[in-house]
Design a protein around this motif. Structure first.
Motif, PDB file in Angstrom:
ATOM      1  N   GLN A  49       0.846  -1.184   0.000  1.00 40.18           N
ATOM      2  CA  GLN A  49       0.000   0.000   0.000  1.00 40.18           C
ATOM      3  C   GLN A  49       0.883   1.236   0.000  1.00 40.18           C
ATOM      4  O   GLN A  49       1.768   1.372   0.847  1.00 40.18           O
ATOM      5  N   GLY A  50       0.643   2.127  -0.947  1.00 35.66           N
ATOM      6  CA  GLY A  50       1.413   3.362  -1.008  1.00 35.66           C
ATOM      7  C   GLY A  50       2.902   3.147  -1.169  1.00 35.66           C
ATOM      8  O   GLY A  50       3.702   3.916  -0.648  1.00 35.66           O
ATOM      9  N   GLY A  51       3.280   2.092  -1.876  1.00 34.02           N
ATOM     10  CA  GLY A  51       4.696   1.816  -2.101  1.00 34.02           C
ATOM     11  C   GLY A  51       5.418   1.205  -0.919  1.00 34.02           C
ATOM     12  O   GLY A  51       6.644   1.103  -0.923  1.00 34.02           O
ATOM     13  N   ARG A  52       4.669   0.775   0.106  1.00 35.13           N
ATOM     14  CA  ARG A  52       5.269   0.146   1.281  1.00 35.13           C
ATOM     15  C   ARG A  52       4.562  -1.172   1.564  1.00 35.13           C
ATOM     16  O   ARG A  52       3.430  -1.383   1.132  1.00 35.13           O
ATOM     17  N   ILE A  53       5.228  -2.036   2.301  1.00 33.67           N
ATOM     18  CA  ILE A  53       4.580  -3.233   2.819  1.00 33.67           C
ATOM     19  C   ILE A  53       3.925  -2.843   4.147  1.00 33.67           C
ATOM     20  O   ILE A  53       4.593  -2.385   5.072  1.00 33.67           O
ATOM     21  N   GLN A  54       2.605  -3.004   4.221  1.00 33.20           N
ATOM     22  CA  GLN A  54       1.861  -2.600   5.411  1.00 33.20           C
ATOM     23  C   GLN A  54       1.329  -3.838   6.134  1.00 33.20           C
ATOM     24  O   GLN A  54       0.832  -4.765   5.494  1.00 33.20           O
ATOM     25  N   PHE A  55       1.469  -3.819   7.446  1.00 30.17           N
ATOM     26  CA  PHE A  55       0.889  -4.854   8.301  1.00 30.17           C
ATOM     27  C   PHE A  55      -0.064  -4.196   9.290  1.00 30.17           C
ATOM     28  O   PHE A  55       0.182  -3.073   9.754  1.00 30.17           O
ATOM     29  N   PRO A  56      -1.144  -4.878   9.649  1.00 26.37           N
ATOM     30  CA  PRO A  56      -2.006  -4.327  10.699  1.00 26.37           C
ATOM     31  C   PRO A  56      -1.335  -4.477  12.059  1.00 26.37           C
ATOM     32  O   PRO A  56      -0.401  -5.267  12.223  1.00 26.37           O
ATOM     33  N   ASN A  57      -1.786  -3.705  13.023  1.00 28.78           N
ATOM     34  CA  ASN A  57      -1.267  -3.812  14.381  1.00 28.78           C
ATOM     35  C   ASN A  57      -1.751  -5.120  14.989  1.00 28.78           C
ATOM     36  O   ASN A  57      -2.943  -5.306  15.215  1.00 28.78           O
ATOM     37  N   TRP A  58      -0.818  -6.017  15.241  1.00 31.85           N
ATOM     38  CA  TRP A  58      -1.186  -7.334  15.757  1.00 31.85           C
ATOM     39  C   TRP A  58      -1.208  -7.361  17.279  1.00 31.85           C
ATOM     40  O   TRP A  58      -1.619  -8.356  17.882  1.00 31.85           O
TER      41      TRP A  58
END
Length: 435
Positions: A49-58
């Motif tokens: 997303q938006g040129g980055r690898i995004q992870f949700p807050n786990w």
């Protein structure tokens, strides 16, 4: 073999207690491939997303959220640096920091020791043809991989190195103190302006997370305005032959070397410039190390807002580096404030009928990587650095006032920098939270 256990994404997810349907997994993979945000970001695989690898807050609500996943630029897009001077600071701190940088890369070296430079180049993968002697500025100029030069030489040769780098068309990051005098600092700024290149002074603490947190707290007014500030930076110094104890190379003793962190730290914290300075200097008369430069300096800065800062520095005491801000509502204390690592931030304040002493823990980051990345971003985006040449020049002016106040025993009035208006007059734009 039939009994082999073949690990796959589905097998791993099932092993973790969850079963994901093929359609759901394919959908998550399509989100990743397309780079578009989906209704949810896959918990363990993330999404582009938006040129980055995004992870949700786990994490649960009881824990602080994790930092964003690193997003380094591809090596070919990073700003190429040549480090000039391969002394202790370069070898112990600066060169290793490029391994943690995200926008900067090491592509060249300059040294007066060919044998040392050759070994260091091998250690860091620098091409043999990108190793230069101190007279090889014309060869360095021809190397298009070099966009920036990081000057890490003795103070008295900063002017010469910066002017040569600017003449070669390279942007310049220069170690502090900027020079051996305010006259030299002005010449360095002028040389970079003529060449149309950026100049930044390596005030690493202004990029360090804990020092930035203290500045935000002090300026926020959360605990009232600061009234008094204490800054201390001290250490013991041996080896009398080292260049920092030679006036011709260092320009002074404890003040420009480690006392500068107190001076610049207080200025950066408030955003103001002092208008009055008092100072004392002392050196033990029986110690030959201090025949040319001072051992200890104590100076007081008065600011237009009424804040007073007491600063002390010494080459003759056990190592201690501390910054304390005293306001009506709290004491803010940063231990190891000017060290490379180990900062501890404590805020003491009233909490109802109790006295609360909170330690605020932040993610540690490499200060040198932060500063080379910031300068790289300024080059890529044509931005003024947060700590430009004007920031270094102002410290040179103030250090000269400190020495004058100590020499005469009388307070010295200091005029604001030319054209100064508002806070942070000698600095570039505020840093982004991500920096």
């Amino acid at each position: 073999m039939a009994d082999d256990i073949r690990l796959s994404r589905r097998t791993l997810l099932r092993a973790g207690g969850a079963t994901v349907t093929g359609a759901a997994l394919a959908g998550a993979m399509r989100v990743e491939a397309a780079g578009a945000p989906g209704p949810t970001v896959p918990a363990d695989t993330g999404a582009v997303q938006g040129g980055r690898i995004q992870f949700p807050n786990w994490r649960g609500n009881g824990d602080r959220p994790p930092a964003p996943t690193p997003a380094p630029q591809p090596p070919g897009r990073r700003v190429g640096y040549c480090v000039v001077g391969l002394g202790r600071l370069s070898l112990d701190e600066i060169l290793p920091a490029f391994g943690e940088a995200k926008r900067a890369r090491l592509v060249a070296l300059m040294s007066g020791s060919p044998e040392k430079a050759k070994l260091v180049a091998q250690q860091y993968g620098v091409a043999e043809g990108a190793v230069y002697g101190y007279g090889d500025w014309d060869k360095l100029k021809a190397n298009t991989e070099i966009q920036a030069v990081y000057v890490v030489t003795p103070n008295a040769v900063h002017r010469e190195n910066v002017a040569a780098a600017a003449g070669a068309g390279k942007h310049v990051l220069c170690e502090k103190p900027m020079a051996a005098s305010s006259v030299e600092a002005r010449e360095m700024i002028a040389a970079c302006e003529r060449a149309g290149v950026r100049l930044m002074i390596a005030y690493r603490c202004q990029y360090e997370p804990y020092n930035r947190a203290v500045t935000r707290l002090a300026r926020s007014g959360e605990f009232g305005r600061p009234r008094l500030i204490q800054a201390f930076n001290g250490q013991t110094t041996g080896l009398p032959e080292q260049w920092r104890l030679k006036r011709a190379l260092a320009g002074g003793g404890a003040l420009p070397d480690i006392g500068l962190y107190c001076l610049n730290g207080v200025r950066a914290l408030l955003g103001e410039e002092p208008d009055l300075i008092q100072a004392q200097v002392h050196s033990p008369p029986d110690d030959p190390k201090f025949r040319e430069v001072e051992e200890s300096v104590s100076f007081t800065l008065r600011f237009p807002s009424g804040v007073m800062a007491q600063c002390m520095t010494s080459y003759g005491v056990h190592e201690s580096r501390r910054l304390s801000v005293h306001a009506a509502g709290a004491d803010i204390d940063l231990a190891n404030a000017f060290a490379y690592v180990g900062q501890r931030l404590t805020v003491t304040h009233r909490d109802g009928k109790a006295l609360a002493r909170e330690e605020r823990v932040l993610s540690a980051k490499n200060q040198f990587a932060l500063e080379v990345d910031h300068f790289a971003r300024c080059i890529q985006e044509n931005r003024r650095p947060r700590t430009p040449g004007e920031e270094g020049l102002q410290d040179q002016v103030l250090m000269e006032a400190i020495y004058e106040a100590a020499r005469t025993g009388a307070p010295v009035k200091v005029a604001p920098p030319p054209g100064a208006s508002g806070l942070d007059a000698t600095r570039g734009p505020e840093l982004d939270e991500a920096e």
